[in-house]
Design an enzyme around this catalytic site. Structure first.
Site, PDB file in Angstrom:
ATOM      1  N   PRO A  11       8.052-114.174  24.159  1.00 53.87           N
ATOM      2  CA  PRO A  11       7.208-113.021  23.874  1.00 53.87           C
ATOM      3  C   PRO A  11       7.369-111.854  24.842  1.00 53.87           C
ATOM      4  CG  PRO A  11       5.915-114.879  24.678  1.00 53.87           C
ATOM      5  CD  PRO A  11       7.282-115.401  24.371  1.00 53.87           C
ATOM      6  N   ASN A  12       7.301-110.675  24.271  1.00 54.94           N
ATOM      7  CA  ASN A  12       7.320-109.385  24.971  1.00 54.94           C
ATOM      8  C   ASN A  12       8.704-108.980  25.484  1.00 54.94           C
ATOM      9  OD1 ASN A  12       4.439-108.850  24.752  1.00 54.94           O
ATOM     10  ND2 ASN A  12       4.200-110.597  26.134  1.00 54.94           N
ATOM     11  N   ARG A  19       8.989-102.091  29.192  1.00 58.68           N
ATOM     12  CA  ARG A  19       7.853-102.815  29.760  1.00 58.68           C
ATOM     13  C   ARG A  19       8.062-103.005  31.269  1.00 58.68           C
ATOM     14  NH1 ARG A  19       8.174-109.292  29.442  1.00 58.68           N
ATOM     15  NH2 ARG A  19       6.081-109.802  30.138  1.00 58.68           N
ATOM     16  N   TYR A  24      11.077-105.631  35.450  1.00 59.93           N
ATOM     17  CA  TYR A  24      12.083-106.179  34.526  1.00 59.93           C
ATOM     18  C   TYR A  24      13.323-105.293  34.365  1.00 59.93           C
ATOM     19  CZ  TYR A  24       8.293-109.362  33.375  1.00 59.93           C
ATOM     20  OH  TYR A  24       7.285-110.305  33.451  1.00 59.93           O
ATOM     21  N   ASN A  75      14.830-117.945  27.892  1.00 60.62           N
ATOM     22  CA  ASN A  75      13.785-117.310  28.684  1.00 60.62           C
ATOM     23  C   ASN A  75      12.512-117.430  27.852  1.00 60.62           C
ATOM     24  OD1 ASN A  75      12.002-115.750  30.048  1.00 60.62           O
ATOM     25  ND2 ASN A  75      13.370-114.002  30.340  1.00 60.62           N
ATOM     26  N   ALA A  78       6.226-115.861  28.866  1.00 65.92           N
ATOM     27  CA  ALA A  78       4.923-116.414  29.275  1.00 65.92           C
ATOM     28  C   ALA A  78       4.732-117.859  28.828  1.00 65.92           C
ATOM     29  CB  ALA A  78       3.793-115.537  28.740  1.00 65.92           C
ATOM     30  N   HIS A  81       4.899-120.978  31.180  1.00 68.11           N
ATOM     31  CA  HIS A  81       3.781-121.429  32.012  1.00 68.11           C
ATOM     32  C   HIS A  81       2.675-122.111  31.203  1.00 68.11           C
ATOM     33  CE1 HIS A  81       5.961-118.634  34.487  1.00 68.11           C
ATOM     34  NE2 HIS A  81       5.600-117.617  33.747  1.00 68.11           N
ATOM     35  N   ASP A  88       8.573-129.978  24.879  1.00 70.65           N
ATOM     36  CA  ASP A  88       8.886-131.152  24.056  1.00 70.65           C
ATOM     37  C   ASP A  88      10.077-130.887  23.140  1.00 70.65           C
ATOM     38  OD1 ASP A  88       6.845-132.573  25.209  1.00 70.65           O
ATOM     39  OD2 ASP A  88       5.486-132.453  23.490  1.00 70.65           O
ATOM     40  N   GLU A  99      17.291-122.433  32.074  1.00 69.87           N
ATOM     41  CA  GLU A  99      16.078-121.605  31.996  1.00 69.87           C
ATOM     42  C   GLU A  99      16.344-120.305  32.750  1.00 69.87           C
ATOM     43  OE1 GLU A  99      12.765-123.631  33.803  1.00 69.87           O
ATOM     44  OE2 GLU A  99      11.484-121.848  33.765  1.00 69.87           O
ATOM     45  N   HIS A 101      14.828-116.504  34.020  1.00 69.49           N
ATOM     46  CA  HIS A 101      13.774-115.506  34.202  1.00 69.49           C
ATOM     47  C   HIS A 101      14.371-114.287  34.875  1.00 69.49           C
ATOM     48  CE1 HIS A 101      10.773-118.336  32.956  1.00 69.49           C
ATOM     49  NE2 HIS A 101      11.334-119.223  33.747  1.00 69.49           N
ATOM     50  N   SER A 103      12.682-111.856  36.404  1.00 72.80           N
ATOM     51  CA  SER A 103      12.008-111.664  37.694  1.00 72.80           C
ATOM     52  C   SER A 103      11.991-112.981  38.471  1.00 72.80           C
ATOM     53  CB  SER A 103      10.573-111.180  37.459  1.00 72.80           C
ATOM     54  OG  SER A 103       9.820-112.176  36.774  1.00 72.80           O
ATOM     55  N   ARG A 108       5.801-114.008  42.471  1.00 73.34           N
ATOM     56  CA  ARG A 108       4.764-113.276  41.724  1.00 73.34           C
ATOM     57  C   ARG A 108       3.446-114.064  41.734  1.00 73.34           C
ATOM     58  NH1 ARG A 108       7.120-111.362  36.152  1.00 73.34           N
ATOM     59  NH2 ARG A 108       5.193-110.123  36.240  1.00 73.34           N
ATOM     60  N   ARG A 112       2.401-117.999  37.633  1.00 73.05           N
ATOM     61  CA  ARG A 112       3.792-117.997  37.167  1.00 73.05           C
ATOM     62  C   ARG A 112       4.656-119.009  37.929  1.00 73.05           C
ATOM     63  NH1 ARG A 112       4.016-113.261  33.960  1.00 73.05           N
ATOM     64  NH2 ARG A 112       2.530-111.729  34.749  1.00 73.05           N
TER      65      ARG A 112
HETATM   66  C1  DQA Z   1       9.638-113.789  32.630  1.00 73.78           C
HETATM   67  C2  DQA Z   1       8.579-114.184  33.656  1.00 73.78           C
HETATM   68  C3  DQA Z   1       7.299-114.644  32.959  1.00 73.78           C
HETATM   69  O1  DQA Z   1       6.310-115.015  33.927  1.00 73.78           O
HETATM   70  C4  DQA Z   1       6.730-113.520  32.120  1.00 73.78           C
HETATM   71  O2  DQA Z   1       5.586-113.962  31.414  1.00 73.78           O
HETATM   72  C5  DQA Z   1       7.731-112.914  31.214  1.00 73.78           C
HETATM   73  C6  DQA Z   1       9.117-112.761  31.647  1.00 73.78           C
HETATM   74  C7  DQA Z   1      10.885-113.196  33.298  1.00 73.78           C
HETATM   75  O3  DQA Z   1      11.911-113.095  32.613  1.00 73.78           O
HETATM   76  O4  DQA Z   1      10.856-112.814  34.468  1.00 73.78           O
HETATM   77  O5  DQA Z   1       7.385-112.449  30.125  1.00 73.78           O
HETATM   78  O6  DQA Z   1      10.046-114.959  31.923  1.00 73.78           O
END
Ligand code: DQA
Length: 149
Positions: A11-12, A19, A24, A75, A78, A81, A88, A99, A101, A103, A108, A112
């Site tokens: 998401p996002n 954003r 980011y 990735n 959110a 977490h 699963d 995995e 990320h 950031s 942070r 997170r």
């Molecule tokens: C993220 C880090 C997550 O905590 C956050 O909710 C994101 C992006 C990252 O790519 O740094 O949406 O996964």
């Protein structure tokens, strides 16, 4: 030998570049996809690149990857977490999982710092900006070679 890697984004991440650019960066998700396809072409890896704001889409795509992919870079944003369901789904996959990320989640907010995914991933990349995606693909190329041997 051609291989397939699913690059999944939670998401996002569709807002990447707009954003919180101080966290980011300015690259968009289209830029990230282009980077992934460039690295994929160098390693003869077919890239399936997707993003969704919905947990069930991500779970369905992970189940699809379980059947079709030789590696997964994810990735979960959110959902990293919060989502036992995504963990699963990933646990049911036999291929290597990285995995990613953008950031450094450990530098942070404390909520997170915990990831449901990290303990079942082959590796974790955090804090390399969007450069983490091509690095994940480079690593998956090595891990997939090891599986093929
Ligand atoms: C993220 C880090 C997550 O905590 C956050 O909710 C994101 C992006 C990252 O790519 O740094 O949406 O996964």
């Amino acid at each position: 030998m051609s291989r397939t890697v699913y690059v999944l984004n939670g998401p996002n991440l569709n807002l990447l570049g707009k954003r919180e650019p101080d966290i980011y960066g300015h690259e968009t998700l289209n830029d990230v996809e282009a980077d992934c396809r460039r690295i994929g072409a160098q390693h003869n890896i077919e890239i399936v690149f997707r993003q969704s704001n919905a947990e069930h889409d991500l779970i369905n795509w992970i189940q699809e990857a379980r059947e079709q992919a030789d590696g997964i870079a994810i990735n979960p944003a959110a959902y990293t977490h919060t989502s036992v369901a995504i963990r699963d789904a990933l646990s049911a996959c036999e291929c290597p999982i990285i995995e990613v990320h953008i950031s450094n989640i450990h530098a942070r907010e404390s909520f997170r710092h915990h990831s449901y995914v990290s303990s079942i991933a082959s590796g974790v990349i955090a804090g390399f900006g969007t450069q983490g995606y091509p690095i994940a693909l480079e690593r998956l190329a090595v891990l997939m070679d090891q599986v093929a041997k």
